[in-house]
Design a protein around this motif. Structure first.
Motif, PDB file in Angstrom:
ATOM      1  N   ASP A   8     104.877 -56.921  25.700  1.00 36.55           N
ATOM      2  CA  ASP A   8     103.872 -57.203  25.570  1.00 36.55           C
ATOM      3  C   ASP A   8     102.628 -55.964  25.505  1.00 36.55           C
ATOM      4  N   VAL A   9     101.660 -56.060  24.778  1.00 33.56           N
ATOM      5  CA  VAL A   9     100.603 -55.073  24.696  1.00 33.56           C
ATOM      6  C   VAL A   9      99.229 -55.856  25.132  1.00 33.56           C
ATOM      7  N   LEU A  10      98.740 -55.432  26.263  1.00 33.67           N
ATOM      8  CA  LEU A  10      97.489 -56.012  26.729  1.00 33.67           C
ATOM      9  C   LEU A  10      95.983 -55.122  26.239  1.00 33.67           C
ATOM     10  N   THR A  11      95.005 -55.942  26.015  1.00 37.78           N
ATOM     11  CA  THR A  11      93.752 -55.161  26.009  1.00 37.78           C
ATOM     12  C   THR A  11      93.257 -55.169  27.145  1.00 37.78           C
ATOM     13  N   ALA A  12      92.924 -54.294  27.831  1.00 39.42           N
ATOM     14  CA  ALA A  12      92.380 -54.235  29.030  1.00 39.42           C
ATOM     15  C   ALA A  12      91.297 -53.150  29.295  1.00 39.42           C
ATOM     16  N   LYS A  13      90.532 -53.409  30.312  1.00 33.05           N
ATOM     17  CA  LYS A  13      89.410 -52.285  30.992  1.00 33.05           C
ATOM     18  C   LYS A  13      90.103 -51.760  32.151  1.00 33.05           C
ATOM     19  N   VAL A  14      90.285 -50.532  32.230  1.00 32.32           N
ATOM     20  CA  VAL A  14      90.741 -49.756  33.454  1.00 32.32           C
ATOM     21  C   VAL A  14      89.738 -49.094  34.160  1.00 32.32           C
ATOM     22  N   THR A  15      89.522 -49.052  35.457  1.00 31.22           N
ATOM     23  CA  THR A  15      88.761 -48.276  36.418  1.00 31.22           C
ATOM     24  C   THR A  15      89.646 -47.563  37.199  1.00 31.22           C
ATOM     25  N   VAL A  16      89.549 -46.358  37.390  1.00 28.96           N
ATOM     26  CA  VAL A  16      90.189 -45.445  38.408  1.00 28.96           C
ATOM     27  C   VAL A  16      89.502 -44.743  39.403  1.00 28.96           C
ATOM     28  N   TYR A  17      90.182 -44.732  40.668  1.00 33.04           N
ATOM     29  CA  TYR A  17      89.766 -44.268  41.795  1.00 33.04           C
ATOM     30  C   TYR A  17      90.556 -43.135  42.340  1.00 33.04           C
ATOM     31  N   ASN A  18      90.015 -42.007  42.702  1.00 29.07           N
ATOM     32  CA  ASN A  18      91.064 -41.109  43.556  1.00 29.07           C
ATOM     33  C   ASN A  18      90.657 -41.321  45.122  1.00 29.07           C
ATOM     34  N   TRP A  19      91.564 -41.989  45.541  1.00 33.69           N
ATOM     35  CA  TRP A  19      91.706 -42.311  47.082  1.00 33.69           C
ATOM     36  C   TRP A  19      92.121 -41.144  48.116  1.00 33.69           C
ATOM     37  N   ASP A  20      91.217 -40.481  48.644  1.00 31.18           N
ATOM     38  CA  ASP A  20      91.589 -39.287  49.344  1.00 31.18           C
ATOM     39  C   ASP A  20      91.099 -39.322  50.721  1.00 31.18           C
ATOM     40  N   GLY A  21      90.396 -40.656  51.110  1.00 30.58           N
ATOM     41  CA  GLY A  21      89.880 -40.868  52.629  1.00 30.58           C
ATOM     42  C   GLY A  21      88.562 -40.106  52.959  1.00 30.58           C
ATOM     43  N   LYS A  22      88.153 -39.530  51.756  1.00 35.79           N
ATOM     44  CA  LYS A  22      86.759 -38.884  51.806  1.00 35.79           C
ATOM     45  C   LYS A  22      85.801 -39.162  51.255  1.00 35.79           C
ATOM     46  N   GLU A  23      85.746 -38.830  49.828  1.00 32.36           N
ATOM     47  CA  GLU A  23      84.607 -39.328  49.023  1.00 32.36           C
ATOM     48  C   GLU A  23      85.298 -40.697  48.171  1.00 32.36           C
ATOM     49  N   ASN A  24      86.369 -40.585  47.916  1.00 29.89           N
ATOM     50  CA  ASN A  24      87.084 -41.602  47.114  1.00 29.89           C
ATOM     51  C   ASN A  24      86.344 -41.791  45.811  1.00 29.89           C
ATOM     52  N   LYS A  25      86.146 -40.750  45.034  1.00 27.40           N
ATOM     53  CA  LYS A  25      85.391 -40.603  43.692  1.00 27.40           C
ATOM     54  C   LYS A  25      86.117 -41.306  42.634  1.00 27.40           C
ATOM     55  N   SER A  26      85.507 -41.868  41.930  1.00 31.70           N
ATOM     56  CA  SER A  26      85.977 -42.629  40.571  1.00 31.70           C
ATOM     57  C   SER A  26      85.848 -41.871  39.400  1.00 31.70           C
ATOM     58  N   PRO A  27      87.034 -41.125  38.840  1.00 36.89           N
ATOM     59  CA  PRO A  27      86.763 -40.324  37.613  1.00 36.89           C
ATOM     60  C   PRO A  27      86.465 -40.807  36.585  1.00 36.89           C
ATOM     61  N   GLY A  28      86.438 -42.107  36.414  1.00 34.33           N
ATOM     62  CA  GLY A  28      86.272 -42.878  35.279  1.00 34.33           C
ATOM     63  C   GLY A  28      86.448 -44.147  35.133  1.00 34.33           C
ATOM     64  N   SER A  29      86.023 -44.719  34.040  1.00 36.06           N
ATOM     65  CA  SER A  29      86.001 -46.157  33.696  1.00 36.06           C
ATOM     66  C   SER A  29      86.111 -46.509  32.341  1.00 36.06           C
ATOM     67  N   ASP A  30      86.693 -47.599  31.728  1.00 35.89           N
ATOM     68  CA  ASP A  30      86.558 -47.999  30.522  1.00 35.89           C
ATOM     69  C   ASP A  30      85.164 -48.702  30.241  1.00 35.89           C
ATOM     70  N   TYR A  31      84.721 -48.981  31.300  1.00 37.57           N
ATOM     71  CA  TYR A  31      83.443 -49.923  31.231  1.00 37.57           C
ATOM     72  C   TYR A  31      82.345 -48.860  31.108  1.00 37.57           C
TER      73      TYR A  31
END
Length: 315
Positions: free
Chosen positions: A77-100
């Protein structure tokens, strides 16, 4: 026409070029559990993540945040989605980006080729669902881990967290009553269900001089805009010879392509077409590959191209 966009299979570092927010935590505490990550916000809005104190979990996992409704997704199946990503490093836990942040969605194929935790999260996901996947080094190849480190993410000390909002599941083919496009020299057989239409272009009739777009099955979805990426199944043949030069149906999966990156006949012909439609497009040489043609595809500079296209999604 085989242009495809990068989706989640391109892990790691999906949005490496983007910038984002951060959630700080205490890096001196012990290892934290992925189940302690808190996700807030509605499914149709960018989520906010709060991470537990301590070092990140280096074990992949998945969980469903919101169940959704409708038919559950399965492999293929192919899904239409919006994805948000976080880098979990235990320090700043930055989000490098989001489809939003980009104001667009993307297509994600449910496949065992995805990292295991993400595959598990998407299997059974329903439209309206929000799922979370922690991608750690145990779900990545040695090459992926090495490549990520070169780009600034060290999977020996951190993990990536993906929140996927499932907006819809794409159909396998256009559905509905079919009509004859009414172009002399072109025939289409529409078998129904999820089967591919059959296109025949062997004729002595002269091809149209201009771009022609005819609706075979009219979809009920939103109209495609010129700046979108389209998910489609299609067959392409040369007018008069019935020679097929491309078919996503024969490859066994729909193709994705940005309308501003394909030949003018496609970008002009598909703009304004409702999602869910099957259309017939005849493209004169000047709106196709021009005088040079496409020798690799066996297309001459004088060839008129004919496509039957199922528009399955737009993002």
């Amino acid at each position: 026409m085989r242009r495809r966009t990068a989706v989640l299979a391109a892990l790691p570092l999906i949005f490496a070029a983007a910038c984002g927010t951060a959630q700080k935590s205490d890096s001196n505490a012990g290892p934290a559990a992925a189940s302690e990550i808190k996700v807030t916000g509605q499914v149709d809005q960018k989520p906010t993540l709060t991470f537990p104190a301590g070092k990140p979990s280096l074990t992949s996992s998945s969980q469903t945040i919101v169940e959704g409704k409708g038919d559950p997704a399965k492999d293929g199946d192919v899904l239409t989605a919006k994805v948000t990503v976080y880098n979990w490093d235990g320090k700043e836990n930055k989000s490098p980006g989001s489809d939003y942040d980009q104001g667009k969605s993307e297509f994600v194929t449910v496949s065992p080729q995805l990292p295991k935790a993400l595959h598990q999260a998407l299997q059974g996901a329903k439209p309206g669902a929000r799922v979370l996947a922690v991608i750690a080094k145990d779900n990545l190849t040695a090459d992926q881990v090495a490549n990520a480190k070169q780009q600034g993410t060290d999977f020996t000390t951190s993990s990536q967290v993906l929140v996927v909002d499932v907006l819809a599941r794409a159909p396998k083919a256009a559905q509905g009553p079919a009509t004859d496009p009414g172009i002399e020299g072109v025939k289409i057989v529409n078998p129904g269900d999820d089967k591919a239409p059959t296109l025949t272009t062997k004729t002595k009739a002269k091809p149209p001089k201009d771009l022609v777009v005819k609706t075979v099955i009219e979809g009920k979805g939103p109209k495609v805009t010129a700046d979108q990426t389209v998910l489609a199944h299609y067959t392409g043949k040369i007018w008069g010879t019935d020679k097929q030069f491309d078919s996503s149906w024969e490859r066994g999966e729909p193709s994705t392509f940005a309308l501003n990156q394909v030949v003018k006949g496609w970008s002009q012909g598909l703009t304004g077409v409702p999602v869910g439609s099957r259309v017939l497009i005849t493209i004169p040489p000047e709106l196709g590959y021009g005088k040079e043609g496409n020798p690799q595809g066996g297309i001459k500079g004088t060839d008129t191209l004919v496509f039957v296209v199922d528009v399955l999604g737009a993002a």
